[in-house]
Design a protein around this motif. Sequence first.
Motif, PDB file in Angstrom:
ATOM      1  N   PHE A 199      54.162 115.070  19.439  1.00 27.75           N
ATOM      2  CA  PHE A 199      53.768 113.868  19.503  1.00 27.75           C
ATOM      3  C   PHE A 199      53.032 113.163  20.273  1.00 27.75           C
ATOM      4  O   PHE A 199      53.100 113.532  21.600  1.00 27.75           O
ATOM      5  CB  PHE A 199      54.790 112.609  18.954  1.00 27.75           C
ATOM      6  N   ASP A 200      51.728 112.524  20.223  1.00 27.49           N
ATOM      7  CA  ASP A 200      51.145 111.953  21.300  1.00 27.49           C
ATOM      8  C   ASP A 200      51.428 110.463  21.790  1.00 27.49           C
ATOM      9  O   ASP A 200      51.951 109.848  20.779  1.00 27.49           O
ATOM     10  CB  ASP A 200      49.518 111.847  20.842  1.00 27.49           C
ATOM     11  N   TYR A 216      51.542 109.978  10.892  1.00 27.93           N
ATOM     12  CA  TYR A 216      51.542 108.841  11.758  1.00 27.93           C
ATOM     13  C   TYR A 216      52.685 107.936  11.411  1.00 27.93           C
ATOM     14  O   TYR A 216      53.242 107.943  10.195  1.00 27.93           O
ATOM     15  CB  TYR A 216      50.303 107.896  11.358  1.00 27.93           C
ATOM     16  N   ASP A 243      60.037 105.022  21.026  1.00 28.73           N
ATOM     17  CA  ASP A 243      58.753 105.695  19.951  1.00 28.73           C
ATOM     18  C   ASP A 243      59.308 107.003  19.595  1.00 28.73           C
ATOM     19  O   ASP A 243      58.916 107.339  18.600  1.00 28.73           O
ATOM     20  CB  ASP A 243      57.645 105.684  20.944  1.00 28.73           C
ATOM     21  N   SER A 249      55.126 102.570  16.245  1.00 28.06           N
ATOM     22  CA  SER A 249      55.985 102.091  17.481  1.00 28.06           C
ATOM     23  C   SER A 249      56.292 100.690  16.862  1.00 28.06           C
ATOM     24  O   SER A 249      55.937 100.080  16.185  1.00 28.06           O
ATOM     25  CB  SER A 249      55.013 101.967  18.668  1.00 28.06           C
ATOM     26  N   VAL A 304      51.409 106.445  22.823  1.00 30.72           N
ATOM     27  CA  VAL A 304      50.420 105.546  22.434  1.00 30.72           C
ATOM     28  C   VAL A 304      49.311 105.646  23.598  1.00 30.72           C
ATOM     29  O   VAL A 304      49.897 105.347  24.699  1.00 30.72           O
ATOM     30  CB  VAL A 304      51.198 104.263  22.139  1.00 30.72           C
ATOM     31  N   SER A 343      47.191 109.537  18.826  1.00 32.58           N
ATOM     32  CA  SER A 343      47.908 108.038  18.569  1.00 32.58           C
ATOM     33  C   SER A 343      46.703 107.056  19.077  1.00 32.58           C
ATOM     34  O   SER A 343      45.623 107.260  19.394  1.00 32.58           O
ATOM     35  CB  SER A 343      49.024 108.066  19.409  1.00 32.58           C
ATOM     36  N   GLU A 344      47.223 105.939  18.533  1.00 26.53           N
ATOM     37  CA  GLU A 344      46.160 104.655  18.712  1.00 26.53           C
ATOM     38  C   GLU A 344      45.849 104.480  20.169  1.00 26.53           C
ATOM     39  O   GLU A 344      46.795 104.481  20.992  1.00 26.53           O
ATOM     40  CB  GLU A 344      46.932 103.412  18.047  1.00 26.53           C
ATOM     41  N   ILE A 375      51.690 106.069  15.991  1.00 26.01           N
ATOM     42  CA  ILE A 375      51.902 107.093  16.667  1.00 26.01           C
ATOM     43  C   ILE A 375      51.505 108.597  15.974  1.00 26.01           C
ATOM     44  O   ILE A 375      52.177 108.671  15.000  1.00 26.01           O
ATOM     45  CB  ILE A 375      53.383 107.304  17.217  1.00 26.01           C
ATOM     46  N   ALA A 376      50.746 109.308  16.443  1.00 26.23           N
ATOM     47  CA  ALA A 376      50.575 110.741  15.735  1.00 26.23           C
ATOM     48  C   ALA A 376      51.739 111.719  16.016  1.00 26.23           C
ATOM     49  O   ALA A 376      51.939 111.845  17.327  1.00 26.23           O
ATOM     50  CB  ALA A 376      49.230 111.266  16.069  1.00 26.23           C
ATOM     51  N   TYR A 377      51.879 112.330  15.124  1.00 27.61           N
ATOM     52  CA  TYR A 377      52.890 113.626  15.359  1.00 27.61           C
ATOM     53  C   TYR A 377      52.543 114.769  14.532  1.00 27.61           C
ATOM     54  O   TYR A 377      51.857 114.521  13.444  1.00 27.61           O
ATOM     55  CB  TYR A 377      54.159 113.093  15.037  1.00 27.61           C
TER      56      TYR A 377
END
Length: 393
Positions: A180-181, A124, A203, A127, A183, A188-189, A133-135
Amino acid sequence: MEYHFADCTLDDARMTLTRGGTAVAVEPKVFDLIHLLVRHAGELVPRDRMVEEVWGGRIVSDSAMSACIASARKAVGDTGKAQAVIRTVARRGLMLVGDVSGQTAEQDLIPDPASNAAAQRIRYCRSEDGSAIAYAVSGAGRPVLRFGPPSLHDLELEWTYGLHRSWISSMALHTRYLRFDTVGSGQSERVLRDLDFDIEARDAAAVADAAGFERFAAVSFSGGCIPALAFAARYPERLERLAIVGGYIEGRSRRRADASPDALRAMIAEGWARPDSAFVSGFATAYFPEGPEEERREVQRMTQAASPPEMMLRARDAVNQATVAHLLEHVRCPVLILHARDDSVHPLSQAQTLAAGIAGAELVVLETANHVPLHGSPCWEGYNRTLAEFLAG
């Protein structure tokens, strides 16, 4: 464990297959079938055993099984006519013929979670507004950043489902692939925020910084072209090349002043919160009318789980109103655009206008009606090879 047979090596720790010393990209179910056969070389493996181990006991059609077997044969250099490696025993099952030798690979002696393809490591970063943010990074090679359609990806589900895992594995053979996903979606959050593509580009820069990517290539899919082009214009010194798959220059609402109501948005509003909704099935079919059906359902399940209805509607409104026309003159890197000839969601004319507006851009037309090619489509191999060669430089 490494298994050596014919001129192939199958490594079940790294989940890789090589033939004649060259890496072969295979989807997970095909890999699992070959793995099952080499572990029982010289023995009859009945259909029931294949269904249990490769498909987890789920009902599988004859056509899906036949396609998997054909892909396995092709991967090991065999054919249905020759059957020199994988032999069909009529009405009973399959048998891998010839000698198989196995040895413990050096990497198995010293466990290394980072190199084990069975374990995905999600990290993570933050932002600029503080959202997580997950990656995740897969493979080793030239760095490549993925811009997916906003709110439609989930890192964990991509790793679980066969179609997406196959694509990740294919990219990881040649590149260091960073996903990455956005936000509000996926891992991600899950916060609700309006979609601002300049913020999405920043981001992406934060994710690249966290992963240690300084200069890199990028690939965008569908609506992911909008933040990707915003990134290319904002950070020209960081982007080496950009591939755009299923992209467009203007969102649906901008293309015609008298545009009819967005039927796909209505499908999201009516069915996104309900599993197996006919409305979401219709949404997926609009993007992938040619199937294959099993892979279209996989896309449907992942995208529906990746984002709540409220976030999906905000994303839909944002991409419908978006334009990248003002960004094109600022794109300095080589650009390759791949687009389906019969795409009914974002017509080929959008890709042609996009290519004409970027200096030096190249356009490859794909012979399919699917918005993005799926495994099993006639154009899949050519598309996959063209994209991999461009991104690897």
